[in-house]
Every structure is written in structure tokens, then in C-alpha cells.
Design a protein around this motif. Structure first.
Motif, mmCIF file in Angstrom:
data_model
loop_
_atom_site.group_PDB
_atom_site.id
_atom_site.type_symbol
_atom_site.label_atom_id
_atom_site.label_comp_id
_atom_site.label_asym_id
_atom_site.label_seq_id
_atom_site.Cartn_x
_atom_site.Cartn_y
_atom_site.Cartn_z
ATOM 1 N N ILE A 279 47.963 46.589 52.111
ATOM 2 C CA ILE A 279 48.342 46.432 51.138
ATOM 3 C C ILE A 279 48.391 44.718 50.743
ATOM 4 O O ILE A 279 47.932 43.707 50.103
ATOM 5 C CB ILE A 279 50.150 46.114 51.295
ATOM 6 C CG1 ILE A 279 50.227 47.993 50.528
ATOM 7 C CG2 ILE A 279 50.618 45.368 49.488
ATOM 8 C CD1 ILE A 279 51.633 48.087 50.066
ATOM 9 N N SER A 280 47.912 44.153 52.002
ATOM 10 C CA SER A 280 48.074 42.411 52.417
ATOM 11 C C SER A 280 46.315 42.765 52.344
ATOM 12 O O SER A 280 46.495 41.004 51.509
ATOM 13 C CB SER A 280 48.398 42.677 54.190
ATOM 14 O OG SER A 280 48.045 41.499 54.562
ATOM 15 N N ALA B 280 42.696 40.115 45.972
ATOM 16 C CA ALA B 280 42.817 39.965 44.583
ATOM 17 C C ALA B 280 42.174 38.125 44.917
ATOM 18 O O ALA B 280 42.589 37.577 43.698
ATOM 19 C CB ALA B 280 44.155 40.777 44.547
ATOM 20 N N ALA B 281 43.650 37.957 45.602
ATOM 21 C CA ALA B 281 43.255 36.160 45.687
ATOM 22 C C ALA B 281 41.406 35.284 45.995
ATOM 23 O O ALA B 281 41.659 35.000 45.539
ATOM 24 C CB ALA B 281 43.620 35.808 46.837
ATOM 25 N N TYR C 187 48.911 35.205 44.968
ATOM 26 C CA TYR C 187 48.712 37.106 45.827
ATOM 27 C C TYR C 187 48.469 36.215 47.613
ATOM 28 O O TYR C 187 48.305 36.993 47.959
ATOM 29 C CB TYR C 187 47.479 37.662 45.397
ATOM 30 C CG TYR C 187 47.071 38.472 44.038
ATOM 31 C CD1 TYR C 187 48.608 39.761 43.632
ATOM 32 C CD2 TYR C 187 46.380 37.673 42.544
ATOM 33 C CE1 TYR C 187 48.283 39.631 42.185
ATOM 34 C CE2 TYR C 187 46.359 38.368 41.949
ATOM 35 C CZ TYR C 187 46.741 39.279 41.437
ATOM 36 O OH TYR C 187 47.854 39.583 40.154
ATOM 37 N N ALA D 293 44.976 43.970 50.050
ATOM 38 C CA ALA D 293 44.184 44.150 48.789
ATOM 39 C C ALA D 293 45.186 43.181 48.053
ATOM 40 O O ALA D 293 44.041 42.804 47.421
ATOM 41 C CB ALA D 293 44.890 45.270 48.017
ATOM 42 N N LEU D 294 45.578 42.558 48.462
ATOM 43 C CA LEU D 294 46.457 40.763 48.125
ATOM 44 C C LEU D 294 45.593 39.855 48.278
ATOM 45 O O LEU D 294 44.749 39.073 47.569
ATOM 46 C CB LEU D 294 47.587 40.558 47.988
ATOM 47 C CG LEU D 294 49.437 41.703 48.051
ATOM 48 C CD1 LEU D 294 50.605 41.369 48.480
ATOM 49 C CD2 LEU D 294 49.024 41.386 46.218
ATOM 50 N N LEU D 295 44.567 39.805 49.490
ATOM 51 C CA LEU D 295 43.763 38.180 49.474
ATOM 52 C C LEU D 295 42.699 39.295 49.103
ATOM 53 O O LEU D 295 42.132 38.034 48.683
ATOM 54 C CB LEU D 295 43.672 39.012 51.320
ATOM 55 C CG LEU D 295 42.970 37.447 52.142
ATOM 56 C CD1 LEU D 295 43.741 36.634 51.672
ATOM 57 C CD2 LEU D 295 42.334 38.089 53.995
ATOM 58 N N PRO E 148 51.775 36.223 49.346
ATOM 59 C CA PRO E 148 52.383 37.466 49.688
ATOM 60 C C PRO E 148 51.347 38.278 50.618
ATOM 61 O O PRO E 148 51.941 38.507 51.950
ATOM 62 C CB PRO E 148 52.562 38.145 48.611
ATOM 63 C CG PRO E 148 52.877 37.203 47.133
ATOM 64 C CD PRO E 148 51.814 35.736 48.428
ATOM 65 N N SER E 149 49.953 38.162 50.402
ATOM 66 C CA SER E 149 49.109 38.385 51.185
ATOM 67 C C SER E 149 49.540 37.660 53.255
ATOM 68 O O SER E 149 49.372 38.613 53.895
ATOM 69 C CB SER E 149 47.787 38.153 50.754
ATOM 70 O OG SER E 149 46.397 38.625 52.143
ATOM 71 N N SER F 24 46.666 31.205 44.620
ATOM 72 C CA SER F 24 46.342 32.530 44.037
ATOM 73 C C SER F 24 48.367 32.496 44.132
ATOM 74 O O SER F 24 48.124 32.643 44.819
ATOM 75 C CB SER F 24 45.387 33.270 44.176
ATOM 76 O OG SER F 24 45.561 34.367 43.707
#
Length: 179
Positions: free
Chosen positions: A40-41, A47-48, A79, A43-45, A82-83, A77
Motif C-alpha cells: 500500500i505504501s 500515485a504521488a 498521496y 502504491a501510494l508513492l 500517507p505513503s 500530492s
């Protein structure tokens, strides 16, 4: 034990963020949790960083890309933070596992030694048996050595045989040997 600990630390060092060392040490739930946090980390990175990657790919001249502007876009961003927070949690978890790998191996070895000792003197319980059931069985074994009288629940309408009334209304006292 030493080989298991060395392998645990090797898995921790090279594949720790994916929880492989936890799977190896027999802790699949925490291994899966660590794996999910890492995925998840990342994926968020990604996306950012998406807008930055897109602009670099579309630029005809690499020198024309303003790196500072792109970096600012990543930082603002929604995202990115949270990342980074999930990445920090994974990092702290891995830092704690630096000590926990050894403790898990030692605890498992101690439990195996206890099981070997029990196997020599009492019933061996199946490895796939529910731990709470095993604990209950052990408690019952220990309780069997306790010679104190036990009170058992009796139904409300139960009358002790030596207190039953005979047809004439007299109470009869039971004496051993009498019928």
C-alpha cells in the motif's frame, strides 16, 4: 536454532519489508500485515509520483523539465504523506524485528523443549490442535493430582440418598453396609 536464527535475519535483511522473515518464523498474520503495509505504501508513492513521471515521459527535451516544480507537485500530492507514514510504520516495525527475530526463535525453541519434556512423561498433544484446548488438557492433568474434594453442581430436586424419607415419614440415616 542457530541456523533458523541466521536464516531469519537474512530474510529480515533482504526481504524484511515484505514480511518474508515473519512467514519463515511461523508468524503468517503479521507477515501478511507487513506485506500489505509495504504494498500500500509503494502504491501510494507511485500515485504521488504519477504526474512527475507523466511529465518527464512527455517532455521532448529532458533539460526542459523543471525538476523543482515536479518535486513540489509530488510533495503537495494527497498521496505522498500517507505513503510516508506507512513507510515509517514499516521501518519502525523492521527496527523492532531486529530484536524480535531472536526472541521468536528462542521462544519457539523453549516451547519445543517443553513439548519434548511432556512427551517423555505425559500424553503428546497434536501440533495442529487448538492451543486453548491444549492448555485446558494440561490444566486438567494438573488438576488430577489435586486430591481436594470437588463440589459438583447437582440438580435442584436431587435428594441425598441418606436423607430420603421412608413411607412412614421418618428420616432414615444411611450407614455403610445397609441396604
Amino acid at each position: 536454532m542457530i541456523v533458523r536464527m541466521i536464516l531469519g535475519y537474512l530474510f529480515w535483511a533482504f526481504l524484511g519489508s515484505f514480511g518474508v522473515h515473519r512467514f519463515f518464523l511461523g508468524r503468517p498474520k503479521s507477515g501478511l500485515t507487513l506485506l500489505l503495509l509495504t504494498v500500500i505504501s509503494f502504491a501510494l508513492l507511485l500515485a504521488a509520483m504519477g504526474p512527475m513521471i507523466t511529465e518527464i515521459m512527455q517532455a521532448e527535451d529532458a533539460a526542459a523539465v523543471d525538476a523543482d516544480l515536479l518535486a513540489d507537485q509530488v510533495l503537495v500530492s494527497p498521496y505522498f504523506m500517507p505513503s510516508m507514514a506507512l513507510g515509517a510504520i514499516v521501518g519502525l516495525w523492521l527496527l523492532a524485528d531486529l530484536i524480535l527475530v531472536a526472541l521468536i526463535v528462542l521462544k519457539d525453541e523453549e516451547e519445543a523443549e517443553l513439548a519434548r519434556q511432556e512427551a517423555g512423561s505425559t500424553v503428546v498433544y497434536g501440533a495442529n490442535m487448538d492451543p486453548s484446548f491444549q492448555a485446558t488438557q494440561r490444566a486438567m492433568e494438573l488438576d488430577d493430582f489435586d486430591d481436594r474434594p470437588r463440589r459438583r453442581a447437582l440438580p435442584d430436586d436431587f435428594v441425598m440418598p441418606w436423607r430420603q424419607e421412608n413411607p412412614r415419614g421418618e428420616q432414615k440415616t444411611y450407614k455403610p453396609g445397609e441396604d
